[in-house]
Design an enzyme around this catalytic site. Sequence first.
Site, PDB file in Angstrom:
ATOM      1  N   ASP A  75       0.822  -1.205  -0.102  1.00  0.00           N
ATOM      2  CA  ASP A  75       0.031   0.047  -0.172  1.00  0.00           C
ATOM      3  C   ASP A  75       0.916   1.222  -0.247  1.00  0.00           C
ATOM      4  OD1 ASP A  75      -2.327   1.681   0.502  1.00  0.00           O
ATOM      5  OD2 ASP A  75      -1.783   1.799   2.746  1.00  0.00           O
ATOM      6  N   ASP A 111      -0.120   5.229   0.960  1.00  0.00           N
ATOM      7  CA  ASP A 111      -0.533   5.899   2.097  1.00  0.00           C
ATOM      8  C   ASP A 111      -0.558   5.316   3.486  1.00  0.00           C
ATOM      9  OD1 ASP A 111      -1.283   7.986   0.366  1.00  0.00           O
ATOM     10  OD2 ASP A 111      -3.351   6.970  -0.289  1.00  0.00           O
ATOM     11  N   ASN A 115      -3.976   9.539  -6.659  1.00  0.00           N
ATOM     12  CA  ASN A 115      -2.599  10.440  -6.554  1.00  0.00           C
ATOM     13  C   ASN A 115      -1.568   9.468  -6.422  1.00  0.00           C
ATOM     14  OD1 ASN A 115      -3.952  12.934  -6.558  1.00  0.00           O
ATOM     15  ND2 ASN A 115      -4.838  12.375  -4.570  1.00  0.00           N
TER      16      ASN A 115
HETATM   17  C1  BG6 Z   1      -6.054   5.419   0.161  1.00  0.00           C
HETATM   18  C2  BG6 Z   1      -6.047   6.401   1.692  1.00  0.00           C
HETATM   19  O1  BG6 Z   1      -4.789   5.171  -0.102  1.00  0.00           O
HETATM   20  O2  BG6 Z   1      -6.549   6.353  -1.007  1.00  0.00           O
HETATM   21  C3  BG6 Z   1      -7.356   6.947   1.695  1.00  0.00           C
HETATM   22  O3  BG6 Z   1      -5.708   5.422   2.678  1.00  0.00           O
HETATM   23  C4  BG6 Z   1      -7.836   7.823   0.495  1.00  0.00           C
HETATM   24  O4  BG6 Z   1      -7.386   7.720   2.871  1.00  0.00           O
HETATM   25  C5  BG6 Z   1      -7.649   6.805  -0.460  1.00  0.00           C
HETATM   26  O5  BG6 Z   1      -9.122   8.324   0.910  1.00  0.00           O
HETATM   27  C6  BG6 Z   1      -8.152   7.539  -1.940  1.00  0.00           C
HETATM   28  O6  BG6 Z   1      -7.091   8.489  -2.269  1.00  0.00           O
HETATM   29  P1  BG6 Z   1      -7.366   9.733  -3.280  1.00  0.00           P
HETATM   30  O7  BG6 Z   1      -5.914  10.267  -3.366  1.00  0.00           O
HETATM   31  O8  BG6 Z   1      -7.586   8.845  -4.564  1.00  0.00           O
HETATM   32  O9  BG6 Z   1      -8.476  10.663  -2.771  1.00  0.00           O
HETATM   33 MG    MG Z   2      -2.845   2.976   3.526  1.00  0.00          MG
END
Ligand code: BG6
Ligand code: MG
Length: 216
Positions: free
Chosen positions: A7, A9, A118
């Site tokens: 993963d 984040d 992202n």
């Molecule tokens: C995950 C995070 O990796 O991505 C979540 O743990 C987040 O907290 C999700 O909401 C979606 O991310 P993004 O950047 O597409 O808004």
């Molecule tokens: Mg995570």
Amino acid sequence: MKAFIFDLDGVITDSAEYHYLAWKALGEDLGIPFDREFNETLKGVSRTESLERILSLGGREQDFSLEEKEQLATKKNEHYVSLISKITSEDILPGIEVFLQELKRAGYKIGMASASKNAYMVTKQLGLLDAFDHIVDAATVAESKPHPEVFLKAAMALGVEPKECVGVEDAVAGVEAIHAAGMFAVGIGDPAVLTEADLVFTDTTGLTLDNVLARI
Ligand code: BG6
Ligand code: MG
């Protein structure tokens, strides 16, 4: 084991904290304050599903049209992107670079399975695009964690069987996704939260090949 699938984040970098801060600010704007404990239920969950969970926490799930919800999600994302715009390789969590190098030297395939749209941008800013053989992000999957799709797609792209993979996650939904994919689940965080993981390290410094293989 032939591959490790990470993963992003909260595992590779502390961007989970920035997701929290951005959702928390939006929640406060909407009169729905929440704490870190509730935030655990948002980790690993897609942007739209995270918004739904916050709205239902405040009993406001019927208060917004689809278009308004999209605007709210965009607002959160703009805030999040501004928070992470300054991250660099200095923000890679401790031990991660050494662990990725150790895995590469030992011949393991290395993948990323992220629920974030992202993910490429963040990985690029960290200077880690070359460290991964394949990245699967939220833009290329239909189902979000705890569904196993993102991990299964990563395994397929790496050319390995799910049972030959170790998944590494900081989120409850992510650990569920790893298990649903039929992989060995390593959790990063509080063992009292990540109760379903096969092995938990309280932080990324515990990640070494010996530490993981000893438990498989
Ligand atoms: C995950 C995070 O990796 O991505 C979540 O743990 C987040 O907290 C999700 O909401 C979606 O991310 P993004 O950047 O597409 O808004
Ligand atoms: Mg995570």
